[in-house]
Design a protein around this motif. Structure first.
Motif, PDB file in Angstrom:
ATOM      1  N   PRO A 127     -29.311 -22.676 -31.658  1.00  0.00           N
ATOM      2  CA  PRO A 127     -29.528 -21.726 -30.556  1.00  0.00           C
ATOM      3  C   PRO A 127     -30.807 -20.905 -30.711  1.00  0.00           C
ATOM      4  O   PRO A 127     -31.589 -20.783 -29.769  1.00  0.00           O
ATOM      5  N   THR A 128     -31.045 -20.398 -31.935  1.00  0.00           N
ATOM      6  CA  THR A 128     -32.244 -19.586 -32.160  1.00  0.00           C
ATOM      7  C   THR A 128     -33.508 -20.436 -32.033  1.00  0.00           C
ATOM      8  O   THR A 128     -34.479 -20.013 -31.385  1.00  0.00           O
ATOM      9  N   LEU A 150     -34.065 -21.214 -28.369  1.00  0.00           N
ATOM     10  CA  LEU A 150     -34.494 -20.009 -27.636  1.00  0.00           C
ATOM     11  C   LEU A 150     -35.967 -19.706 -27.907  1.00  0.00           C
ATOM     12  O   LEU A 150     -36.751 -19.483 -26.973  1.00  0.00           O
ATOM     13  N   LEU A 193     -39.797 -23.204 -16.472  1.00  0.00           N
ATOM     14  CA  LEU A 193     -38.491 -22.635 -16.811  1.00  0.00           C
ATOM     15  C   LEU A 193     -37.361 -23.576 -16.399  1.00  0.00           C
ATOM     16  O   LEU A 193     -36.342 -23.690 -17.080  1.00  0.00           O
ATOM     17  N   PHE A 224     -34.573 -25.126 -18.754  1.00  0.00           N
ATOM     18  CA  PHE A 224     -33.160 -24.911 -18.403  1.00  0.00           C
ATOM     19  C   PHE A 224     -32.386 -26.228 -18.453  1.00  0.00           C
ATOM     20  O   PHE A 224     -31.311 -26.306 -19.047  1.00  0.00           O
ATOM     21  N   ILE A 238     -27.649 -13.734 -35.797  1.00  0.00           N
ATOM     22  CA  ILE A 238     -28.813 -14.166 -34.984  1.00  0.00           C
ATOM     23  C   ILE A 238     -28.430 -15.338 -34.089  1.00  0.00           C
ATOM     24  O   ILE A 238     -28.766 -15.367 -32.903  1.00  0.00           O
ATOM     25  N   SER A 268     -28.446 -15.339 -30.095  1.00  0.00           N
ATOM     26  CA  SER A 268     -29.263 -16.331 -29.373  1.00  0.00           C
ATOM     27  C   SER A 268     -28.411 -17.099 -28.373  1.00  0.00           C
ATOM     28  O   SER A 268     -28.817 -17.325 -27.230  1.00  0.00           O
ATOM     29  N   MET A 269     -27.216 -17.486 -28.814  1.00  0.00           N
ATOM     30  CA  MET A 269     -26.305 -18.244 -27.937  1.00  0.00           C
ATOM     31  C   MET A 269     -25.922 -17.391 -26.721  1.00  0.00           C
ATOM     32  O   MET A 269     -25.934 -17.883 -25.582  1.00  0.00           O
ATOM     33  N   THR A 298     -27.614 -14.902 -25.475  1.00  0.00           N
ATOM     34  CA  THR A 298     -28.815 -14.760 -24.625  1.00  0.00           C
ATOM     35  C   THR A 298     -29.006 -16.005 -23.771  1.00  0.00           C
ATOM     36  O   THR A 298     -29.276 -15.908 -22.568  1.00  0.00           O
ATOM     37  N   LEU A 299     -28.866 -17.180 -24.407  1.00  0.00           N
ATOM     38  CA  LEU A 299     -29.044 -18.438 -23.663  1.00  0.00           C
ATOM     39  C   LEU A 299     -28.028 -18.556 -22.527  1.00  0.00           C
ATOM     40  O   LEU A 299     -28.382 -18.934 -21.406  1.00  0.00           O
ATOM     41  N   GLY A 334     -28.979 -18.499 -18.664  1.00  0.00           N
ATOM     42  CA  GLY A 334     -28.589 -19.689 -17.884  1.00  0.00           C
ATOM     43  C   GLY A 334     -27.802 -19.320 -16.647  1.00  0.00           C
ATOM     44  O   GLY A 334     -28.094 -19.803 -15.545  1.00  0.00           O
ATOM     45  N   TYR A 375     -30.048 -17.579 -14.188  1.00  0.00           N
ATOM     46  CA  TYR A 375     -30.965 -18.531 -13.548  1.00  0.00           C
ATOM     47  C   TYR A 375     -30.257 -19.322 -12.455  1.00  0.00           C
ATOM     48  O   TYR A 375     -30.809 -19.500 -11.361  1.00  0.00           O
ATOM     49  N   ILE A 376     -29.028 -19.770 -12.741  1.00  0.00           N
ATOM     50  CA  ILE A 376     -28.274 -20.525 -11.724  1.00  0.00           C
ATOM     51  C   ILE A 376     -28.032 -19.630 -10.504  1.00  0.00           C
ATOM     52  O   ILE A 376     -28.201 -20.058  -9.359  1.00  0.00           O
ATOM     53  N   ASN A 416     -31.314 -19.229  -8.665  1.00  0.00           N
ATOM     54  CA  ASN A 416     -31.720 -20.498  -8.071  1.00  0.00           C
ATOM     55  C   ASN A 416     -30.934 -20.806  -6.793  1.00  0.00           C
ATOM     56  O   ASN A 416     -31.481 -21.335  -5.825  1.00  0.00           O
ATOM     57  N   LEU A 454     -37.459 -12.799 -15.303  1.00  0.00           N
ATOM     58  CA  LEU A 454     -38.576 -13.671 -15.695  1.00  0.00           C
ATOM     59  C   LEU A 454     -38.590 -14.965 -14.904  1.00  0.00           C
ATOM     60  O   LEU A 454     -39.334 -15.891 -15.207  1.00  0.00           O
ATOM     61  N   PHE A 455     -37.749 -15.035 -13.854  1.00  0.00           N
ATOM     62  CA  PHE A 455     -37.670 -16.250 -13.048  1.00  0.00           C
ATOM     63  C   PHE A 455     -38.529 -16.112 -11.793  1.00  0.00           C
ATOM     64  O   PHE A 455     -38.630 -15.029 -11.224  1.00  0.00           O
ATOM     65  N   LYS A 492     -39.449 -18.503  -8.116  1.00  0.00           N
ATOM     66  CA  LYS A 492     -39.147 -19.739  -7.390  1.00  0.00           C
ATOM     67  C   LYS A 492     -39.596 -19.628  -5.932  1.00  0.00           C
ATOM     68  O   LYS A 492     -39.491 -18.543  -5.338  1.00  0.00           O
TER      69      LYS A 492
END
Lengths: 103, 159
Positions: A24-25, A28, A42, A46, B17, B21-22, B24-25, B29, B32-33, B36, B142-143, B145
């Motif tokens: 993950p890190t 990212l 992006l 994604f 960490i 991170s997971m 955040t992702l 995500g 963003y969906i 979008n 930060l997106f 479109k």
């Protein structure tokens, strides 16, 4: 044979652990830098992430199913063997008791 | 060789960490969906406010709400007369703002946008069906479109 397989599973668990810690890190940071420097959009980052997530989930799911099946087989065999040992101990006890009575 | 304590600290740190991170992702995500798939305007509609039009100016109103920051980059509008089959194109270069204190709801998110355009040359009396095609550059966190929104079946009556 079983010992080898157990070792293999132990190593696989370690690899999954390392993968879960780093991926993950790494993803990212890498995708963030690639998007920042306009190397990928992006949207592409994604979809790469989504594909990676899906592939990991499916791989892990099947690995978990096969590992759990193996563990259950091992437990069942161990339990059956323990049952046999228990029966034999009871028999030995009875025989010992008979021998004592004869004396 | 690192000692046990250092190893444990590194392991715990990588756990934290990796978890962050997971998270955040996943959050990025989902955001963003959402961005979008979102429309530029929600519950929005365009109408002609001075129907039937007797003068040489057609007044339009756009009402609705907007969630993301969007800038209009291209617009195109036509009026069709179903009975004659004729179509006329509106000239957005001659657009006049009637009410535009908060441009497309950039501050409040509530869109109450009114503008006027001259009746196209050669457009005779009749009932017209107006359609409006618009392109926007939308930004959210930060997106970024490009989005398209269309409005159809706007009734226009010319007398």
């Amino acid at each position: 044979m079983d010992k080898d397989k157990n070792k293999k599973i132990g190593k696989q668990v370690e690899r999954w652990d390392l993968f879960a810690r780093l991926t993950p890190t790494l993803f990212l940071v890498t995708s963030g830098l690639l998007v920042l420097f306009n190397i990928v959009t992006l949207e592409i980052a994604f979809y790469i992430g989504l594909t990676g997530f899906a592939v990991t989930a499916v791989t892990w799911w099947w690995w978990a199913i096969f590992t759990i099946r193996y563990l259950i087989q091992t437990l069942t065999r161990a339990s059956a063997n323990l049952g046999e040992v228990n029966e034999e101990v009871i028999l030995i006890k009875e025989e010992l008791a008979e021998l004592k009575d004869d004396e | 060789m690192m000692n046990d304590k250092t190893f444990r600290i590194i392991k715990a740190a990588t756990n934290v960490i990796s978890g962050m991170s997971m998270a955040t992702l996943i959050i990025l995500g989902v955001l963003y969906i959402g961005f979008n798939n979102a429309f530029v305007f929600n519950n929005a509609g365009i109408a002609v406010t001075n129907n039937p039009v007797t003068g040489d100016q057609i007044n339009f109103i756009l009402e609705g709400s907007r969630r993301h920051e969007c800038t209009l980059t291209r617009v195109h509008s036509d009026a069709y007369d179903d009975t004659t089959g004729e179509s006329y194109q509106f000239d957005f270069a001659r657009k006049i703002y009637i009410r535009s204190n908060d441009y497309l709801g950039s501050d409040t998110g509530v869109v109450d946008h009114q503008w006027a355009m001259p009746v196209p040359d050669g457009m005779g009396p009749g009932v017209y069906r107006v359609s409006l095609y618009s392109e926007f550059d939308c930004v959210y966190l930060l997106f970024k479109k490009t989005k398209i929104q269309m409005f159809d079946n706007i009734s226009l009556v010319i007398e």
